[in-house]
Design a protein around this motif. Structure first.
Motif: not given
Length: 301
Positions: A127-152
């Protein structure tokens, strides 16, 4: 709204596309499989055929979108028995491709299908790849709204039990017991994402998605009843034995080690700590519902 969906018409994508089309949205479905084009178009959606590994293609596909729905899967990257493939690196690159396409097209609303365990920077295995991609997307500019969906964990992951069941007459894993853990149906994931499409976007949001909370022993009982084996046992073996079994059948070492570590983190609930701090309302599809689908797959061969 104009909405672009990655993930083709899979277990989540197809019901999601149908739900959004019924709500009157204009939908484009990205698929790497040209054979999917006719099926996509028959639903009333537009098809964009290309690869998530191609940043230029993604940029063209995202152009004009009000919302983009992003997902990555291990299966989309390659075969679990390809011993040379670095799955985590390949998926992290997809995350960077998404980020580039969003920046170049100016999309301001993003829904990302992440996963439980994405909050962990270690100890979460594959699941480390999900952590990595969340962090990559978090680097987008602040005016980009992101909803991170975390299914089990997906119910459909239990289909992997079938082979062992037929060979050994039991579910054999490196975790088990009576502690309840969350599971989810792809149908409930699609429902939640469709809800989020029509809920205001602002800042960065995390939402967990689950359908039921059951223990491994309860899973064994439900699946056993469904397949006519009411005494079905869930057997727990050491991590190194499970890993040895997977490597012996030729699994990619990164995948085998990653799944072993992920499942070890399920033992004692380490993987679920953040989930239980932000426990969601459970969806409609329960384990007993999925057990019928499991039985159909089990009895097919």
């Amino acid at each position: 709204m104009n909405i672009v969906l990655t993930g083709s018409l899979g277990n989540i994508g197809k019901p999601l596309a149908k739900a959004l089309l019924q709500k009157g949205h204009s939908i484009t479905v990205i698929s790497s499989n040209a054979d999917r084009q006719q099926e996509i178009e028959s639903l009333g959606a537009k098809a964009a055929i290309g690869s998530m590994h191609d940043a230029a293609f993604l940029t063209a596909a995202f152009k004009g979108a009000d919302i983009v729905y992003l997902m990555e899967t291990l299966e989309a990257v390659g075969n679990f028995f390809d011993k040379q493939l670095d799955f985590i690196a390949a998926i992290s690159q997809i995350g960077r491709n998404y980020k580039q396409a969003i920046e170049q097209t100016g999309v301001k609303q993003v829904i990302h299908l992440s996963s439980i365990g994405a909050h962990m920077d270690k100890g979460n295995g594959i699941l480390a790849f999900h952590h990595n991609v969340e962090n990559i997307l978090q680097q987008l500019p602040g005016d980009v709204a992101i909803k991170f969906m975390r299914p089990v964990g997906f119910y459909t992951n239990m289909f992997s039990f079938v082979r062992g069941l037929k060979a050994k007459g039991a579910i054999v894993q490196n975790w088990g017991g009576d502690d309840k853990e969350p599971w989810v149906s792809p149908l409930d994931i699609a429902t939640v994402i469709a809800e989020e499409v029509e809920t205001p976007f602002e800042g960065r949001k995390i939402r967990y998605i689950a359908s039921d909370e059951v223990s491994p022993n309860e899973i064994a009982a439900a699946l056993g009843d469904a397949i006519g084996k009411p005494d079905l046992a869930w057997q727990v073996i050491p991590d190194d034995q499970l890993l040895e079994n997977w490597l012996a059948i030729g699994m990619n070492p990164q995948i085998a080690n990653g799944f072993m570590e992920m499942q070890a983190s399920m033992r004692g609930g380490v993987l679920y700590e953040d989930y239980f701090r932000h426990r969601p309302t459970l969806g409609k599809v329960k384990l007993t519902d999925f057990a019928k689908d499991f039985a159909a797959v089990y009895n097919k061969d």
